[in-house]
Write a protein that holds these residues in place. Structure first.
Motif, PDB file in Angstrom:
ATOM      1  N   GLU A 149      31.520  63.920   5.787  1.00  0.00           N
ATOM      2  CA  GLU A 149      32.929  64.219   6.223  1.00  0.00           C
ATOM      3  C   GLU A 149      33.149  65.656   6.010  1.00  0.00           C
ATOM      4  N   ALA A 150      32.592  66.494   5.935  1.00  0.00           N
ATOM      5  CA  ALA A 150      33.810  68.233   5.721  1.00  0.00           C
ATOM      6  C   ALA A 150      34.216  68.331   7.545  1.00  0.00           C
ATOM      7  N   LYS A 151      33.754  67.644   8.233  1.00  0.00           N
ATOM      8  CA  LYS A 151      34.555  67.906  10.065  1.00  0.00           C
ATOM      9  C   LYS A 151      35.617  66.224   9.669  1.00  0.00           C
ATOM     10  N   LYS A 152      35.303  64.789   9.150  1.00  0.00           N
ATOM     11  CA  LYS A 152      36.744  64.077   8.735  1.00  0.00           C
ATOM     12  C   LYS A 152      37.629  65.115   8.272  1.00  0.00           C
ATOM     13  N   ASN A 153      37.536  65.491   7.226  1.00  0.00           N
ATOM     14  CA  ASN A 153      38.676  66.338   6.485  1.00  0.00           C
ATOM     15  C   ASN A 153      39.388  67.274   7.679  1.00  0.00           C
ATOM     16  N   GLY A 154      38.483  68.560   7.859  1.00  0.00           N
ATOM     17  CA  GLY A 154      38.893  69.627   8.811  1.00  0.00           C
ATOM     18  C   GLY A 154      39.086  69.729   9.728  1.00  0.00           C
ATOM     19  N   PHE A 155      39.033  67.803  10.570  1.00  0.00           N
ATOM     20  CA  PHE A 155      39.284  67.981  12.129  1.00  0.00           C
ATOM     21  C   PHE A 155      40.546  67.306  12.873  1.00  0.00           C
TER      22      PHE A 155
END
Length: 401
Positions: free
Chosen positions: A177-183
């Motif tokens: 989830e963090a990568k989906k939002n961050g990238f």
């Protein structure tokens, strides 16, 4: 393509320890040869390197330790300790003068407490084109570097095989989830060294919507060449070469090579090992060179070998195969990752059935019997991996941004 001279900043955890750091250093040389300014910013550097170290050693070590301690309570067992990186701890480098000055930011391998997921996301929100050369799958998984047969990265991760208590909302899902939002920013452009990794990235739920291009790593084909210094080996023997940073690392597959060696004639064939001493008994006489840090000596070892074997269980685009090919040495590897893209089966080497020691032995014997394969390997290395060719591919992709 614009003739503007660019200021490019490369970022990687280490400049010479590991394939990604070496590849980034070679890209620096290749791009500088085309007239561009290139700075190489790293967390850890070799004493002889012209890279620029970010942060002090104690802080770097503490961030690395913090990353490992954070994961300790989640890991299934210690065998997977470095196969999964959370990306929780890092350093915000967005205000670093070189980052501020750069026209292009180009990431490579940035784990082990160098850049966290949030730090990478911060860079993508800058008003600069961000390029990221992937050397494994970490950028689009919930934390693993190679997922093997797991396809959860195509959806939302979770139920992770690397974790002690896998479940749909486990650590891997939260990191996904963090990568989906961050990238998600579209100024993030992806480079993969192989089509195999590129296709995996395109299938992912994190990077599937981004621009993704396959560009191989660069190599100095004038330096890595068949010209060699005598190593004192018997010219009447055949030499099989194995190279790894850690010979006994399970993913490097030495146990499968050992089984394959039993099919070879010990009277005519011997083994060369780079990466550590072997204490176990082997089917062939072996010569251990230990850890080799001198590129000239490594080139001589490649050139002295009759065949280079990489029995790895998972690979992207190994620098070792490129180096061996450039030195005129035929290569054998399993049909995994990007290896089939590098080695033309029964032309420049042999692609064996995955994890089949008998077929691996068959490939070694084929190379020993077909000496022209090494010459073809050298030609292919020059065509695909020469510094100028690879630099121009990068510059064309930069220009699109």
């Amino acid at each position: 393509m614009s003739n503007k001279k660019l200021h490019i900043v490369l970022l990687s955890y280490h400049d010479s320890n590991g394939g990604a750091g070496i590849a980034a250093g070679r890209l620096k040389v290749a791009l500088e040869s085309e007239g561009h300014r290139v700075d190489y910013l790293v967390r850890e550097k070799a004493s002889s390197s012209n890279s620029i170290k970010f942060g002090n050693g104690l802080v770097s070590w503490l961030k690395f330790i913090a990353e490992r301690l954070f994961f300790l309570r989640f890991e299934k067992d210690k065998s997977i300790r470095f196969l999964f990186n959370p990306g929780i701890f890092g350093s915000d480098i967005s205000k670093h003068p070189l980052i501020q000055q750069a026209d292009i930011l180009h990431l490579h391998w940035v784990n082990f407490g160098f850049l966290s997921v949030d730090d990478i996301a911060s860079l993508t929100r800058s008003n600069k084109p961000i390029f990221w050369t992937l050397h494994d799958m970490w950028a689009f998984t919930g934390g693993c570097h190679h997922s093997g047969t797991c396809e959860h990265f195509q959806l939302s991760c979770g139920d992770c095989k690397f974790l002690k208590n896998p479940n749909p909302n486990d650590l891997s899902h939260r990191l996904w989830e963090a990568k989906k939002n961050g990238f998600k920013d579209k100024n993030l452009h992806i480079i993969t060294c192989s089509d195999w990794l590129g296709n995996r990235a395109k299938q992912s739920s994190i990077l599937g919507g981004h621009s993704i291009k396959t560009i191989p790593n660069a190599i100095d084909t004038a330096f890595f060449s068949p010209n060699t210094t005598d190593l004192g080996l018997d010219p009447n023997k055949n030499y099989v070469l194995f190279v790894a940073m850690r010979v006994n690392a399970p993913a490097k597959g030495f146990h499968l090579l050992k089984e394959a060696l039993a099919y070879l004639d010990p009277k005519t064939t011997e083994l060369l090992i780079v990466g550590g001493e072997m204490t176990e008994e082997l089917p062939l006489k072996s010569h251990s060179f230990g850890q080799v840090t001198d590129p000239s000596k490594m080139r001589d070892i490649y050139a002295a070998a009759d065949v280079f074997v990489t029995p790895s269980l998972e690979e992207n685009l190994p620098n070792t195969i490129m180096e061996a090919m450039a030195c005129g040495t035929a290569c054998v590897g399993f049909e995994v990752g990007g290896i089939p893209e590098m080695v033309e089966n029964q032309q420049t080497g042999y692609v064996a059935r995955a994890f089949d020691p008998e077929d691996l032995a068959k490939g070694i014997l084929w190379c020993l019997e077909n000496q022209k394969a090494g010459e073809k390997a050298r030609t292919r290395a020059i065509q695909l991996y020469d510094q100028k060719t690879v630099a121009q591919q990068h510059l064309a992709y930069y220009a699109q941004a």
